[in-house]
Design an enzyme around this catalytic site. Structure first.
Site, mmCIF file in Angstrom:
data_model
loop_
_atom_site.group_PDB
_atom_site.id
_atom_site.type_symbol
_atom_site.label_atom_id
_atom_site.label_comp_id
_atom_site.label_asym_id
_atom_site.label_seq_id
_atom_site.Cartn_x
_atom_site.Cartn_y
_atom_site.Cartn_z
ATOM 1 N N GLN A 1 16.674 49.895 -20.554
ATOM 2 C CA GLN A 1 15.638 50.905 -20.372
ATOM 3 C C GLN A 1 14.698 50.486 -19.252
ATOM 4 O O GLN A 1 14.107 49.405 -19.321
ATOM 5 C CB GLN A 1 14.872 51.052 -21.698
ATOM 6 C CG GLN A 1 13.700 51.989 -21.657
ATOM 7 C CD GLN A 1 12.639 51.570 -22.665
ATOM 8 O OE1 GLN A 1 12.029 50.513 -22.561
ATOM 9 N NE2 GLN A 1 12.422 52.403 -23.680
ATOM 10 N N GLY A 2 14.548 51.308 -18.242
ATOM 11 C CA GLY A 2 13.652 50.979 -17.131
ATOM 12 C C GLY A 2 12.390 51.827 -17.166
ATOM 13 O O GLY A 2 12.306 52.851 -16.488
ATOM 14 N N TYR A 3 11.448 51.408 -17.968
ATOM 15 C CA TYR A 3 10.182 52.154 -18.078
ATOM 16 C C TYR A 3 9.017 51.351 -17.487
ATOM 17 O O TYR A 3 8.456 51.708 -16.475
ATOM 18 C CB TYR A 3 9.845 52.461 -19.550
ATOM 19 C CG TYR A 3 10.649 53.571 -20.186
ATOM 20 C CD1 TYR A 3 11.738 54.150 -19.550
ATOM 21 C CD2 TYR A 3 10.306 54.039 -21.448
ATOM 22 C CE1 TYR A 3 12.468 55.159 -20.163
ATOM 23 C CE2 TYR A 3 11.028 55.055 -22.061
ATOM 24 C CZ TYR A 3 12.108 55.607 -21.409
ATOM 25 O OH TYR A 3 12.821 56.593 -22.026
ATOM 26 N N SER A 4 8.658 50.250 -18.188
ATOM 27 C CA SER A 4 7.448 49.518 -17.820
ATOM 28 C C SER A 4 7.576 48.904 -16.430
ATOM 29 O O SER A 4 8.663 48.520 -15.992
ATOM 30 C CB SER A 4 7.195 48.393 -18.825
ATOM 31 O OG SER A 4 6.917 48.923 -20.085
ATOM 32 N N SER B 1 14.757 44.542 -21.473
ATOM 33 C CA SER B 1 15.642 43.802 -22.384
ATOM 34 C C SER B 1 17.086 44.080 -21.993
ATOM 35 O O SER B 1 17.423 45.207 -21.644
ATOM 36 C CB SER B 1 15.453 44.249 -23.832
ATOM 37 O OG SER B 1 14.095 44.315 -24.140
ATOM 38 N N GLU C 1 11.665 55.080 -30.902
ATOM 39 C CA GLU C 1 11.463 53.635 -30.895
ATOM 40 C C GLU C 1 10.390 53.242 -31.898
ATOM 41 O O GLU C 1 10.549 52.317 -32.662
ATOM 42 C CB GLU C 1 11.058 53.155 -29.499
ATOM 43 C CG GLU C 1 10.916 51.642 -29.453
ATOM 44 C CD GLU C 1 10.586 51.114 -28.065
ATOM 45 O OE1 GLU C 1 11.168 50.107 -27.689
ATOM 46 O OE2 GLU C 1 9.745 51.710 -27.374
#
Lengths: 360, 398
Positions: free
Chosen positions: B124-127, B159, B242
């Site tokens: 997951q590429g969010y932050s 992660s 989540e």
């Protein structure tokens, strides 16, 4: 599956809340406290009219035969409205004791009168959850001697009394050799007192295993007190949110400051799960489950902690006004404070919880 | 109060139990992702409807009707028997539900089946370094060049980036738009040229996190979920998933029972710690909190089944669940005293150092997935109806 209050239980709460909102608002409670009235008969009469003293009493004795969860739902309302009433002793502690430990004859004698609202009870059980100073009631040939401290609902027609051997008795308040003194205390919505016994004749409840009856009485009492704290805590949170939405400082309502919002969120985060714990604990009493004693201990101790946290935090959210008598928020703070100590403070109740699991 | 699920569901529970007893020999035992054993176990569980239960068969799922109670029973039985359940990970738990809701037919067919089968691993590429709690201020950019997006910028706390085949990624596609409206949701392969992954060691000394850097990464134009500029809303559908999954009260109960065992075993001056009233009191306090959250969870389940309101009860679960676990694991360390300092290979190490590891790990979970402070904002704003802090609007930097 239904985890929570049923429609009937919610309707019961609606009825009680509506009555208390109309007939026993804070102004009425204030008058009771400030004038040191012995009883608030108008309030009790209204609760009787709603059938509340009959709640736990079997139909064959003129009751409506509901359970601990129903009674807890009522106590939540009483805490929410800081209601002065002898509900705990009259509708819960005495009927539970008489049902568990009384003979058929004793049940016939007391329960229909309680159910009909013709008589009230106080409860002298403090020594059974930890005697203070020189308190203790000793029975010899059905005559009581000694002192009971912190008797709940002291202005009552009868008393449920536990002696030092965990046996239970009923005595009328005009019995021979009784000295009754009220004890001024911080929560003025709940009159407590001391009773000094001098060869007082008492009606001994007859069951063999009275220790277990007494324990059941204390368990259900603790759940009721926890429910009262739940109602009082919820009310303190609601008032905090409402106050914060109105009070302006720095050209904003203070409810828009995270410092204030987070205090309210923390209160909600403590209150919500404790509600589920309380419901479950009351449910296990109704199911006569083995875990009911453990759950009652945890509900009492945990809600004491949650209540203390909410009482403090809500007062702080109200700023200086929270500290005044003008606003009256302290009625809830003190109600919670009373609930924390009565029938066992959190430390000793947690020790009982550990014992119930064989951890000590 | 009615805590039973009824005879039909108890029969279902027996089916699940029987399946586990019969088949647990073929369950994975710590094999790597994508190993034969992992994939065949996943395939079996999908066939039985014990995972991917409600996902349509055409996308590789079981195709069952939604049933909250059955899902709960499956979860309980696999946990009780300590048997690995269906695969998790960010692809399955977050991307798949989003694609089902917002993906095109072609995207669903292309991505969901291999993801469910455990053949396509996602991160997951969010932050970003400068977009944490204020995620919508993210600056990784994607500029359309012909039929491709060109992505530049970096992500953090990613992660399993080092193990993932694909990434679902929030990028800014319109720097002039208000910050929530200039974001898009892209999917691309992790072996695309221009991607660099650097491990980020966390305080437990594990290498699960990464920093990911993008330099002129070219992504086909159609690998976008939702329309251009809708990325924030696409992502928010997933964040809900989540939050629900953190701080599971049943695992917490298992840890509590183990904690009580630990207090029976460990001694100080020859006295068992469980015989020390101070420690016993702390344990009892924690036990009441564990019970409260377990029953809170049952209340939420019940309200989902009966369609009643329990918003507040749901909103507090991430905040309270993670804080409780951190406190519980910390109490175990206090019970062990200096033994609780052991970390790494030591004869004195107890329970493989899991208390020390989880104590720190849950500090990470208090922060990750919406910090406790953000949770309190959500509770006070959406739960209690309090206003947001006044905003100082700033345009995101390009």
């Amino acid at each position: 599956m239904e985890f929570g209050l049923s429609e009937q239980q919610t309707a019961l709460q609606d009825n009680v809340n509506r009555f208390l909102q109309e007939k026993a608002p804070l102004e009425r409670v204030r008058r009771y406290s400030e004038e040191q009235q012995e009883r608030a008969d108008d309030i009790w009469d209204g609760l009787v009219e709603l059938g509340l003293p009959a709640l736990l009493i079997p139909e064959r004795h003129g009751g409506i035969e509901l359970g601990a969860l129903d009674a807890a739902a009522v106590c939540e309302c009483l805490g929410r409205h800081v209601t002065p009433s002898p509900f705990l002793s009259t509708a819960v502690l005495a009927p539970t004791a008489i049902l568990l430990a009384g003979s058929e004859e004793q049940q016939n004698q007391y329960l229909p009168e309680i159910a009909a609202g013709n008589t009230t009870f106080g409860a002298a059980l403090s020594e059974a959850t930890g005697a203070r100073r020189d308190a203790g009631v000793v029975a010899t040939n059905s005559k009581l001697n000694g002192k009971a401290l912190f008797v709940i609902d002291i202005y009552s027609d009868n008393y449920l009394v536990a002696d030092t051997n965990n046996r239970l008795y009923v005595i009328p308040s005009d019995a021979h050799g009784l000295t009754i003194n009220t004890l001024p205390q911080i929560d003025r919505t709940r009159p407590i007192g001391e009773i000094i016994f001098n060869n007082t004749p008492a009606d001994a409840l007859v069951a063999d295993d009275q220790g277990s009856a007494l324990r059941s009485v204390i368990d259900i009492g603790r759940i009721m007190i926890a429910a009262d704290t739940l109602g009082a805590s919820q009310e303190m949170l609601d008032q905090s949110v409402q106050y914060a939405m109105e009070r302006r400082q720095f050209n904003r309502v203070i409810a828009s400051f995270q410092a204030v919002k987070h205090m309210c969120a923390e209160m909600a985060a403590e209150i919500e799960p404790s509600r589920a714990l309380l419901w479950y604990a009351a449910h296990t009493i109704d199911e006569d489950s083995k875990e009911s004693h453990l759950n009652a201990c945890h509900a009492k101790a945990h809600l004491s902690e949650v209540g203390s946290f909410v009482g403090k935090t809500a007062t702080i959210v109200h700023g200086g006004m929270g500290f005044t008598d003008l606003l009256g928020l302290h009625y809830w703070f003190k109600r919670i404070g009373y609930n924390r100590q009565i029938l066992g403070g959190p430390e000793s109740v947690r020790e009982e919880a550990a014992r119930a699991q064989g951890l000590c | 109060m009615d805590l039973s699920f009824g005879p039909e569901y108890e029969a279902f529970r027996q089916d699940v139990r029987k399946f586990i007893e019969t088949n647990r020999e073929s369950a994975p035992r710590g094999e790597a992702m994508k190993s034969d054993r992992v994939r065949s176990w996943q395939k079996l569980l999908i066939e039985k409807g014990y995972t991917a239960r409600t996902i349509p068969q055409e996308y590789g799922g079981h195709g069952g009707e939604p049933d909250i109670i059955k899902a709960r029973i499956i979860g309980e039985e696999f946990a009780r028997s300590q048997t690995p359940g269906g695969l998790g990970g960010q692809g399955i738990s977050m991307l798949v539900p989003t694609l089902l809701e917002l993906g095109t037919e072609e995207q669903k067919k292309r991505f969901i089946p291999p993801t469910l089968a455990g053949e396509m691993i996602w991160c997951q590429g969010y932050s970003e370094p400068n977009a944490g709690s204020d995620l919508a201020s993210l600056t990784t950019s994607a500029i359309l060049d012909g039929d491709e997006w060109v992505v530049n910028g970096s992500k953090i706390w990613t992660s399993t980036a080092h193990l993932a085949d694909w990434i679902f990624c929030l990028v800014r596609t319109d720097p002039e738009a208000p910050k929530h409206q200039g974001i898009s949701f892209l999917l691309f392969q992790m072996d695309t040229p221009g991607i660099e992954i650097r491990p980020l060691v966390d305080m437990t000394m594990a290498r699960n996190f990464n920093e990911v850097f993008f330099s002129d990464v070219r992504v086909p134009k159609d690998q976008i979920v939702g329309k251009r500029g809708e990325g924030w809303f696409v992502a928010n559908a997933i964040l809900g998933h989540e939050r629900d999954s953190l701080g599971d009260p049943n695992t917490t109960l298992t840890r509590l029972n183990r904690l009580i065992e630990l207090a029976r075993q460990e001694t100080m001056d020859g006295q068992r710690l469980i015989d020390n009233p101070v420690f016993r009191d702390r344990m009892m306090k924690i036990q009441a909190r564990v019970m409260s959250l377990r029953f809170n969870d049952q209340r939420v389940l019940s309200s989902r089944i009966n369609n009643t309101d329990s918003r507040l009860a749901r909103m507090i679960s991430k905040l309270q669940g993670t804080e409780l676990r951190h406190d519980l694991e910390g109490l175990a360390i206090d019970i062990m005293g200096e033994i609780g300092l052991m970390y790494g290979r030591s004869d004195y190490l107890t329970d493989n150092g899991s208390w020390q590891q989880q104590y720190m790990y849950f500090l990470g979970l208090i922060i990750g997935g919406g910090t406790s402070q953000i949770q309190k904002n959500i509770i006070s704003e959406r739960g209690l109806g309090m206003p947001k802090e006044p905003k100082f609007e700033q345009k995101a930097e390009a």
